[in-house]
Design a protein around this motif. Structure first.
Motif, PDB file in Angstrom:
ATOM      1  N   ASN A 221       0.808  -1.221   0.000  1.00 39.56           N
ATOM      2  CA  ASN A 221       0.000   0.000   0.000  1.00 39.56           C
ATOM      3  C   ASN A 221       0.842   1.271   0.000  1.00 39.56           C
ATOM      4  O   ASN A 221       0.298   2.381  -0.138  1.00 39.56           O
ATOM      5  N   GLN A 222       2.139   1.121   0.199  1.00 37.53           N
ATOM      6  CA  GLN A 222       3.002   2.302   0.117  1.00 37.53           C
ATOM      7  C   GLN A 222       2.942   2.941  -1.276  1.00 37.53           C
ATOM      8  O   GLN A 222       3.269   4.124  -1.446  1.00 37.53           O
ATOM      9  N   LEU A 223       2.509   2.130  -2.258  1.00 34.86           N
ATOM     10  CA  LEU A 223       2.385   2.685  -3.615  1.00 34.86           C
ATOM     11  C   LEU A 223       1.396   3.839  -3.664  1.00 34.86           C
ATOM     12  O   LEU A 223       1.522   4.754  -4.486  1.00 34.86           O
ATOM     13  N   TRP A 224       0.412   3.788  -2.773  1.00 28.96           N
ATOM     14  CA  TRP A 224      -0.579   4.866  -2.781  1.00 28.96           C
ATOM     15  C   TRP A 224       0.046   6.203  -2.387  1.00 28.96           C
ATOM     16  O   TRP A 224      -0.496   7.264  -2.736  1.00 28.96           O
ATOM     17  N   LEU A 225       1.140   6.163  -1.637  1.00 31.86           N
ATOM     18  CA  LEU A 225       1.798   7.410  -1.251  1.00 31.86           C
ATOM     19  C   LEU A 225       2.305   8.166  -2.472  1.00 31.86           C
ATOM     20  O   LEU A 225       2.339   9.401  -2.487  1.00 31.86           O
ATOM     21  N   TYR A 226       2.717   7.398  -3.488  1.00 32.07           N
ATOM     22  CA  TYR A 226       3.178   8.040  -4.718  1.00 32.07           C
ATOM     23  C   TYR A 226       1.993   8.524  -5.565  1.00 32.07           C
ATOM     24  O   TYR A 226       2.125   9.467  -6.351  1.00 32.07           O
ATOM     25  N   ALA A 227       0.861   7.847  -5.413  1.00 32.57           N
ATOM     26  CA  ALA A 227      -0.295   8.193  -6.246  1.00 32.57           C
ATOM     27  C   ALA A 227      -1.089   9.356  -5.679  1.00 32.57           C
ATOM     28  O   ALA A 227      -1.793  10.055  -6.431  1.00 32.57           O
ATOM     29  N   ILE A 228      -0.997   9.569  -4.371  1.00 32.43           N
ATOM     30  CA  ILE A 228      -1.813  10.614  -3.732  1.00 32.43           C
ATOM     31  C   ILE A 228      -1.566  11.996  -4.334  1.00 32.43           C
ATOM     32  O   ILE A 228      -2.526  12.726  -4.628  1.00 32.43           O
ATOM     33  N   PRO A 229      -0.314  12.439  -4.540  1.00 28.20           N
ATOM     34  CA  PRO A 229      -0.121  13.770  -5.160  1.00 28.20           C
ATOM     35  C   PRO A 229      -0.751  13.877  -6.539  1.00 28.20           C
ATOM     36  O   PRO A 229      -1.334  14.919  -6.886  1.00 28.20           O
ATOM     37  N   VAL A 230      -0.647  12.790  -7.329  1.00 25.21           N
ATOM     38  CA  VAL A 230      -1.240  12.814  -8.668  1.00 25.21           C
ATOM     39  C   VAL A 230      -2.760  12.906  -8.575  1.00 25.21           C
ATOM     40  O   VAL A 230      -3.402  13.684  -9.294  1.00 25.21           O
ATOM     41  N   ILE A 231      -3.326  12.120  -7.674  1.00 21.98           N
ATOM     42  CA  ILE A 231      -4.781  12.163  -7.497  1.00 21.98           C
ATOM     43  C   ILE A 231      -5.222  13.547  -7.037  1.00 21.98           C
ATOM     44  O   ILE A 231      -6.237  14.084  -7.490  1.00 21.98           O
ATOM     45  N   PHE A 232      -4.456  14.128  -6.126  1.00 21.06           N
ATOM     46  CA  PHE A 232      -4.793  15.454  -5.609  1.00 21.06           C
ATOM     47  C   PHE A 232      -4.797  16.489  -6.732  1.00 21.06           C
ATOM     48  O   PHE A 232      -5.702  17.327  -6.826  1.00 21.06           O
TER      49      PHE A 232
END
Length: 527
Positions: A221-232
């Motif tokens: 789930n650490q992958l979501w940390l990289y995706a959060i800025p893009v989603i934001f």
């Protein structure tokens, strides 16, 4: 209000397209992240299915091409027709396993399997282990083949399941259970290679437990940390364009509504007015009337609930007044000794009545709290319901009613809170007795199926008024007769619903054509 007849645009069409575009981007990003997470989880917890994806390498005996290094703590060994080791990924598995152990390992696609259980022999009070061998026939029926009984030292004391052997080793017992060691599982797969030579694949993989799964899941789930800025960033862009579009569309409408409220005539440019808002101005007055009506309905319900609370307070005041009067009479010495027991009984009954009313309110508030949890324990629900109804039989007779019970004659095991389940049945049966005339037949059934347990409590009495039935499970809802008499708190069915939800079930009230009875409560408990 005047309008210019021009071709209008559709705000919904524009917004749908915009949402679709941005949602598609988010969906693709979400699918990519999930794919990466699932891939990591599959590599962390592989199974025989994972290894069988390399069928070509297995069939052509090119075992070294199987990337076992991708899967942590996994090993496999290949045996030939004569039980010789053709390939192994580690010395440990080569040395600790032999071809003689293969008979104890579960076959991945096999039609036979072992069943292992342990317990205490009631006759000798000694530990015993029971191993049975079953076979799955072509029509998927299960057939018993043989069994044996082991003592605490794994000595065979009964059965010929393993021929002339008199004992088993700890490792052999573990293999029967499906374990290579406490942290790993083991299974085998028999197949033919390209030359029709017999091969046996033994695969050892990590045992999945809560700790290991959470650790791997957290890493993935650490992958979501990289995706959060893009989603934001995507959300910010989407919000900006959507907000701009909506503001431009609503500005003219807002001006028109304000002018309309002041009685002014405005010119609305339909070319700029969204197609969906055309009738909004025309229906504004109706909307205002509906809002006023909704407010009046809300006030009515509030007053009704307040009145119910007053009724409950009155029900509490009545027994407390009696208790206070009798207690003062005792203190003043005005009670005849011959009537002491009678008055004490009255005090006790009134105390119990007040306590029951308070407990009802307390139970509802307590169960409505998010942190409240039922004390679940596995027991025979059928016997529990039978025992409850047996205890209520005299009360049912005293009320002049009859009881019909239909409960399957078998064990119906389910995890439930006995105290809450008693309260549930007591409330349902109490309602049926309280609000129905003499001669009413109360029907109780309990049906167990593969995925759920169905409880039905029904009667052929007077039924429930339609205006009450629609809100029967809401708090502070009760019939008019109960309100005037003070015999109902309006929380009975609300508490029943809470209890059902605490047991992860579903409840519904059936009336009219949906049931052959006047009233039927159907409760579904999911396994």
């Amino acid at each position: 209000m005047k309008t210019k007849r021009n071709r209008s645009i559709s705000l919904v069409t524009i917004c749908v397209f915009q949402f679709f575009l941005f949602s598609l981007i988010l969906l693709l990003l979400y699918m990519f992240i999930n794919y990466q997470i699932n891939r990591r989880l599959e590599n962390a917890f592989p199974s025989m299915t994972t290894l069988l994806e390399y069928q070509d390498e297995l069939i052509y005996d090119t075992y070294y091409q199987i990337p076992i290094h991708r899967y942590a703590d996994c090993d496999f060994v290949i045996y030939g027709e004569k039980g010789n080791v053709l390939y192994s990924t580690s010395k440990k598995i080569r040395n600790q396993l032999s071809s003689d152990d293969l008979m104890f390992i579960a076959d991945y696609y096999g039609d036979t399997f072992y069943s292992y259980s342990a317990g205490i022999d009631q006759a000798t009070q000694k530990k015993r282990a029971y191993i049975s061998l079953y076979q799955v026939d072509e029509d998927d029926t299960l057939s018993f083949i043989d069994e044996c009984v082991l003592d605490e030292n794994y000595q065979i004391i009964e059965g010929n399941l393993f021929g002339d052997r008199t004992s088993l080793t700890q490792q052999e017992v573990n293999l029967i259970k499906g374990y290579y060691d406490p942290d790993t599982n083991i299974e085998k797969y028999e197949y033919l290679n390209i030359n029709d030579e017999q091969r046996t694949l033994v695969f050892v993989s990590p045992h999945i437990n809560e700790t290991s799964y959470e650790r791997v899941l957290n890493d993935a789930n650490q992958l979501w940390l990289y995706a959060i800025p893009v989603i934001f960033i995507i959300i910010v862009i989407q919000s900006f364009f959507f907000s701009k579009r909506v503001k431009n569309a609503i500005r003219q409408l807002d001006e028109a509504i304000v002018s309309y409220q002041d009685g002014d005539i405005v010119v609305v440019d339909e070319k700029r007015m969204p197609l969906e808002f055309k009738r909004t101005l025309e229906n504004f007055s109706d909307l205002r009337d509906h809002l006023e009506e909704a407010k009046r309905e809300k006030d009515r319900l509030y007053k009704e609930k307040q009145q119910l609370i007053v009724d409950i307070s009155h029900d509490l005041k009545t027994p407390l007044t009696v208790i206070q009067g009798y207690a003062k009479a005792f203190m003043d010495g005005k009670i005849d000794e011959k009537k002491v027991e009678k008055y004490m009984t009255v005090i006790m009954n009134k105390t119990q009545l007040a306590a029951d009313l308070l407990n009802t309110l307390f139970d509802y508030v307590q169960m409505d709290h998010p942190g409240y949890q039922a004390k679940l324990e596995k027991a025979d629900l059928g016997e529990f319901v039978k025992a409850f109804l047996a205890g209520k039989y005299s009360e049912i007779e005293d009320k002049g009613c009859m009881l019909e019970v239909e409960i399957e004659d078998k064990k119906i095991m389910y995890s439930f809170d006995k105290k809450l389940m008693t309260r549930l049945l007591d409330n349902l049966l109490g309602n049926a007795l309280r609000y129905n005339p003499k001669g009413t037949v109360i029907y109780v059934s309990l049906v167990d199926s593969e995925k759920e347990i169905m409880i039905r409590v029904a009667d052929n009495g007077t039924g429930i008024p339609e205006e009450i039935a629609e809100k029967a499970f809401e708090p502070f809802v009760t019939g008019s007769s109960a309100r005037t008499s003070g015999s109902g708190s309006g929380l009975g069915l609300s508490i029943v619903k809470k209890i059902v939800e605490l047991h992860h079930g579903h409840i519904e009230l059936l009336l009219g054509e949906k049931t052959p009875y006047a009233t039927e409560i159907k409760i579904t408990l999911f396994k």
